[in-house]
Design an enzyme around this catalytic site. Structure first.
Site, PDB file in Angstrom:
ATOM      1  N   THR A  47       0.825  -1.204   0.000  1.00  0.00           N
ATOM      2  CA  THR A  47       0.000   0.000   0.000  1.00  0.00           C
ATOM      3  C   THR A  47       0.861   1.256   0.000  1.00  0.00           C
ATOM      4  OG1 THR A  47      -1.770  -1.183   1.152  1.00  0.00           O
ATOM      5  CG2 THR A  47      -1.819   1.222   1.262  1.00  0.00           C
ATOM      6  N   TYR A 137       5.864 -12.326   5.234  1.00  0.00           N
ATOM      7  CA  TYR A 137       4.811 -11.637   4.483  1.00  0.00           C
ATOM      8  C   TYR A 137       4.698 -12.315   3.122  1.00  0.00           C
ATOM      9  CZ  TYR A 137       2.657  -7.597   1.957  1.00  0.00           C
ATOM     10  OH  TYR A 137       1.862  -6.773   1.188  1.00  0.00           O
ATOM     11  N   LYS A 166       2.071 -12.319   7.782  1.00  0.00           N
ATOM     12  CA  LYS A 166       1.027 -11.526   7.131  1.00  0.00           C
ATOM     13  C   LYS A 166       0.728 -12.232   5.819  1.00  0.00           C
ATOM     14  CE  LYS A 166       0.211  -6.958   5.005  1.00  0.00           C
ATOM     15  NZ  LYS A 166      -0.186  -7.422   3.676  1.00  0.00           N
ATOM     16  N   VAL A 208      -4.137  -6.997   8.415  1.00  0.00           N
ATOM     17  CA  VAL A 208      -3.318  -5.885   7.938  1.00  0.00           C
ATOM     18  C   VAL A 208      -4.068  -5.328   6.745  1.00  0.00           C
ATOM     19  CG1 VAL A 208      -1.106  -5.103   7.051  1.00  0.00           C
ATOM     20  CG2 VAL A 208      -1.183  -6.918   8.758  1.00  0.00           C
TER      21      VAL A 208
END
Length: 301
Positions: A47, A137, A166, A208
């Site tokens: 993001t 992640y 994540k 998240v």
């Protein structure tokens, strides 16, 4: 050791018209999100357009978020990069500035086998203190590399500071298997915002969420309702949160996030190329969609 939980907001990166990072707006965004009740902050991830940033820019953003937060919320810095040396440097920097932990995305673009994946994470983890937490992640739709349960388990067994993952792909079967890594002593935070409630029900500690970077309210309220075991309210809030997900294109185009924040009075600047800002027609469509959903939010709160 602080871990990720509840609503962990993936932050956008504010840019000026000349594509330079605006640190003042980074600080303002940090304050905005804290004021809305999010539990943790996660700057410099997908993001945050992390691969468009230089190492010095990433360090400056990390320092700004940590300094502004002042321990009021948990702050994890994402340090993943194509260059392993950059990952190591950013990871050490995050520890030095007092971040609560880091996230590290899998290797990107170039395919890796399981031995290489395991070696990558062990190399990073072994360079950091055992009490400085690391989340793996996995976002295979962007990186081109999948992180298997077996490799995640090997890494967690070998590295005391690897405490969770994540996972940002809507595969509940694989997600549920991650929950069993390291004999169940392994946190899973789920990325797909529209599946926050079912992820909590399966045992994830939180989300998240990029969408919560624009509209934290329904996600925070959903988590609170779930903690209070008010499942009916949590379901209604999930439906509302999902509407925001659809309006904001589920994080597939960060220009929607930036325009949505601008509509809320939080100007975070422009997109950095090659991505472009929204057209006037797209802005108008987004405005109409959000106004309609906002009315529902005001009723539920």
């Amino acid at each position: 050791m602080k871990k990720l939980y509840g609503v962990t907001t993936a932050m956008v990166t504010p840019f000026d018209e000349d594509s330079s990072v605006n640190l003042q707006k980074v600080a303002e965004l940090t304050e905005f999100l804290i004021s809305k009740g999010v539990h943790c902050l996660f700057p410099l991830g997908t993001t945050g357009e992390m691969l468009k940033l230089s190492v010095p820019e990433r360090k400056a953003i990390a320092e700004t978020v940590v300094k502004t937060a002042k321990g009021r919320v948990t702050v994890y810095i994402h340090v993943g990069d194509v260059n392993v040396n950059n990952v190591m440097e950013l990871a050490s920097h995050a520890h030095q500035i007092g971040a609560d932990g880091i996230g590290v995305v899998t290797p990107i673009y170039f395919g890796v086998n399981e031995r290489e994946m395991e070696s990558f994470y062990i190399q990073i983890a072994s360079n950091l203190p055992d009490n400085f937490p690391i989340y793996l992640y996995s976002i295979p739709q962007c990186t081109g590399n999948q992180l298997s349960v077996e490799v995640a388990n090997n890494i967690a067994k070998a590295c005391k500071n690897v405490v969770g993952i994540k996972y940002s792909f809507p595969d509940f079967t694989l997600m549920s298997k991650y929950l069993d890594v390291n004999d169940g002593d392994f946190d899973v935070v789920f990325g797909p915002d529209h599946l926050f409630l079912p992820a909590l029900a399966l045992g994830c500690t939180g989300t998240v969420s990029g969408i919560s970077g624009v509209y934290p309210e329904p996600f925070v309220a959903l988590y609170d309702a779930y903690q209070e075991r008010n499942i009916e309210k949590a379901r209604k809030l999930q439906k509302l949160a999902t509407k925001y997900c659809h309006a904001l294109k589920n994080g597939s185009n960060m220009s929607y996030f930036k325009e949505g924040l601008r509509m809320r009075g939080m100007d975070v600047g422009v997109m950095k190329g090659p991505q472009l800002d929204l057209t006037s027609e797209e802005i108008e469509d987004l405005r109409n969609s959000l106004l309609e959903i906002d009315q529902e939010l005001s009723i539920l709160r």
